[in-house]
Motif scaffolding. Structure first.
Motif, PDB file in Angstrom:
ATOM      1  N   GLN A   1      -1.808   6.720   3.371  1.00  0.00           N
ATOM      2  CA  GLN A   1      -2.758   7.819   3.518  1.00  0.00           C
ATOM      3  C   GLN A   1      -2.306   8.807   4.592  1.00  0.00           C
ATOM      4  O   GLN A   1      -2.410  10.031   4.405  1.00  0.00           O
ATOM      5  CB  GLN A   1      -4.133   7.252   3.862  1.00  0.00           C
ATOM      6  CG  GLN A   1      -4.810   6.542   2.706  1.00  0.00           C
ATOM      7  CD  GLN A   1      -5.957   5.657   3.169  1.00  0.00           C
ATOM      8  OE1 GLN A   1      -6.269   5.591   4.349  1.00  0.00           O
ATOM      9  NE2 GLN A   1      -6.579   4.966   2.222  1.00  0.00           N
TER      10      GLN A   1
ATOM     11  N   LEU B   1      -2.352   0.806   3.166  1.00  0.00           N
ATOM     12  CA  LEU B   1      -3.190   1.944   2.808  1.00  0.00           C
ATOM     13  C   LEU B   1      -3.206   3.003   3.905  1.00  0.00           C
ATOM     14  O   LEU B   1      -3.055   4.201   3.631  1.00  0.00           O
ATOM     15  CB  LEU B   1      -4.610   1.468   2.519  1.00  0.00           C
ATOM     16  CG  LEU B   1      -4.872   0.828   1.153  1.00  0.00           C
ATOM     17  CD1 LEU B   1      -6.299   0.313   1.082  1.00  0.00           C
ATOM     18  CD2 LEU B   1      -4.618   1.824   0.036  1.00  0.00           C
TER      19      LEU B   1
ATOM     20  N   CYS C   1     -11.461   2.819   5.136  1.00  0.00           N
ATOM     21  CA  CYS C   1     -10.618   1.698   5.579  1.00  0.00           C
ATOM     22  C   CYS C   1     -10.850   1.368   7.046  1.00  0.00           C
ATOM     23  O   CYS C   1     -11.004   0.200   7.416  1.00  0.00           O
ATOM     24  CB  CYS C   1      -9.154   2.028   5.342  1.00  0.00           C
ATOM     25  SG  CYS C   1      -8.680   2.082   3.604  1.00  0.00           S
TER      26      CYS C   1
ATOM     27  N   VAL D   1      -2.512   4.223  -3.370  1.00  0.00           N
ATOM     28  CA  VAL D   1      -3.716   4.103  -2.545  1.00  0.00           C
ATOM     29  C   VAL D   1      -4.912   3.698  -3.398  1.00  0.00           C
ATOM     30  O   VAL D   1      -5.640   2.746  -3.074  1.00  0.00           O
ATOM     31  CB  VAL D   1      -3.999   5.429  -1.805  1.00  0.00           C
ATOM     32  CG1 VAL D   1      -5.367   5.387  -1.137  1.00  0.00           C
ATOM     33  CG2 VAL D   1      -2.919   5.697  -0.771  1.00  0.00           C
TER      34      VAL D   1
ATOM     35  N   THR E   1      -4.493   0.055  -4.904  1.00  0.00           N
ATOM     36  CA  THR E   1      -4.682  -0.995  -3.893  1.00  0.00           C
ATOM     37  C   THR E   1      -6.143  -1.137  -3.510  1.00  0.00           C
ATOM     38  O   THR E   1      -6.659  -2.247  -3.351  1.00  0.00           O
ATOM     39  CB  THR E   1      -3.845  -0.669  -2.646  1.00  0.00           C
ATOM     40  OG1 THR E   1      -2.483  -0.465  -3.027  1.00  0.00           O
ATOM     41  CG2 THR E   1      -3.911  -1.803  -1.636  1.00  0.00           C
TER      42      THR E   1
END
Length: 424
Positions: free
Chosen positions: A313, A309, A335, A100, A103
């Motif tokens: 997550q 992501l 995000c 995470v 990225t």
């Protein structure tokens, strides 16, 4: 009582009008935020000499190199985890967390590079919008439309940027709270870092720890600003394009009307207005193509990475403890807010560009004499072109619209259920 109210309304002061917006003020907040990581104002293209370029971008080069090493250290740590060179009790959880963070940092690094690579192109398109701003915002109605579009947009982009930076900063300083809690429970200090990055020395001993912690915290801030800075520029450019489309729609509908009531409106006036509006539409089409060339590849990576992501997550929030869940919730908020606003403003461009065909049809073309059929035929290709709306794309795969936001969430949920089934 009615007379008293009427008298009070007459003597009450008139509401104060807010000063008209200036073009530079629409980008003011974004420019100030980006200066904190060394990015100069995008209104200025690169100078010609190499020495001036390096001097102008010294701060940007420094922050770019810092973030580059941050990404390199995270990738190195992932490789060490996969090869078994680092022992950890929660390998799956740490690997997922590392994916995470890595990225997220790679996305920010790509956006920083995109801004630097396309700087002259961005300066040109901003100057083009400035020219159209000065040419088209002439009447009070135009200014009111400008306020209606930009004041909410400026507030929304500022709120999103500050919120994103605050969430990332909270992530950076959560280890401080964890260390205090650990000290309270065990009466012993155990040092933690915001990110797990490989260094060629022990980063938890001596003064190295404080230097590394500062480096990682500021690198996280660089990632946040590079992400929200690029997104805010895109949203503001979309707002400029949307406002110009709304003005064009209105101008198309009234192009058959004389400017003054006593003015005689003839066939030549209609043709002259039509030519000006077609040229205006062509400028907006070129602006849309330029925005695609600048943001297309960057947002393709952003959308693709966000799909992964959100999935990872959600998986971490399912299996990890409360501390990791809190950190992932902050990331998740970043995000989702980021992708939603990109898709929302891209959808605004799509919506108002689709209205052009109806605006041309509503222009009272039937007022021209019946023997001048050529004017009506000239409207047909304009309507046909307007039926192909402006759709901003992320590398020809992701249309930047609200539908794409829903597709990203749907894909993330599918990957999440697959990952959960695989781990079980």
């Amino acid at each position: 009582m009615l007379r008293v109210l009427m008298f009070a309304r007459q003597i009450s002061p008139a509401p104060t009008m807010s000063p008209p917006l200036k073009f530079d003020s629409t980008f003011e907040f974004t420019v100030k935020v980006q200066k904190t990581i060394g990015i100069r104002c995008l209104f200025e293209p690169y100078p010609t000499s190499l020495r001036d370029k390096l001097s102008m971008n010294a701060g940007f080069i420094t922050t770019f190199m810092m973030l580059s090493y941050c990404v390199l250290g995270q990738v190195t740590n992932v490789i060490l985890l996969l090869n078994g060179h680092r022992e950890t009790q929660e390998a799956v959880e740490e690997l997922a967390t590392q994916i995470v963070c890595t990225t997220f940092c790679i996305t920010g690094l790509v956006k920083m590079y995109g801004l630097a690579y396309h700087r002259n192109t961005l300066a040109n398109i901003i100057e083009e919008f400035r020219t159209m701003w000065d040419e088209q915002l002439l009447t009070l109605a135009d200014r009111q439309l400008c306020d209606k579009v930009f004041r909410p947009t400026m507030s929304i982009t500022a709120f999103a940027a500050i919120g994103n930076i605050v969430m990332v900063s909270a992530f950076n300083f959560l280890p401080v709270a964890e260390m205090l809690f650990n000290k309270w429970q065990t009466d012993a200090w155990k040092r933690f870092q915001p990110y797990v990055i490989w260094f060629p020395f022990d980063s938890t001993t001596g003064w190295w720890y404080y230097l590394v912690y500062t480096f990682e915290a500021y690198s996280g801030y660089i990632v946040a600003v590079s992400n929200v800075g690029t997104n805010c520029i895109f949203c503001l450019l979309c707002a400029h394009l949307t406002m110009q489309l709304q003005l064009l729609n209105r101008s198309l509908e009234i192009m058959m009307e004389p400017k003054e009531k006593e003015e005689v409106f003839g066939r030549n006036d209609a043709k002259r207005n039509l030519c000006k509006l077609v040229q205006w539409h062509q400028k907006l089409l070129r602006a849309k193509e330029t925005m695609d060339s600048v943001f297309s590849v960057t947002f393709f990576l952003n959308f693709s990475a966000s799909t992964v992501l959100i999935c990872v997550q959600a998986f971490l929030m399912l299996i990890a403890d409360f501390y990791v869940v809190t950190k992932m919730a902050l990331f998740m908020g970043c995000c989702l807010v980021e992708i939603f606003f990109l898709c929302y403003y891209g959808d605004e461009v799509l919506e108002f560009s689709t209205r052009l065909a109806q605006a041309v049809y509503n222009c009272r073309w039937y007022q021209i004499q019946a023997d001048d059929a050529r004017f009506g035929r000239n409207l047909i290709p304009i309507i046909q072109r307007a039926q192909r709306p402006m759709k901003l794309m992320a590398w020809k795969f992701w249309p930047i619209t609200i539908n794409s936001f829903a597709l990203i969430l749907n894909a993330s949920w599918s990957y999440f259920t697959l990952l959960r089934t695989f781990v079980k």
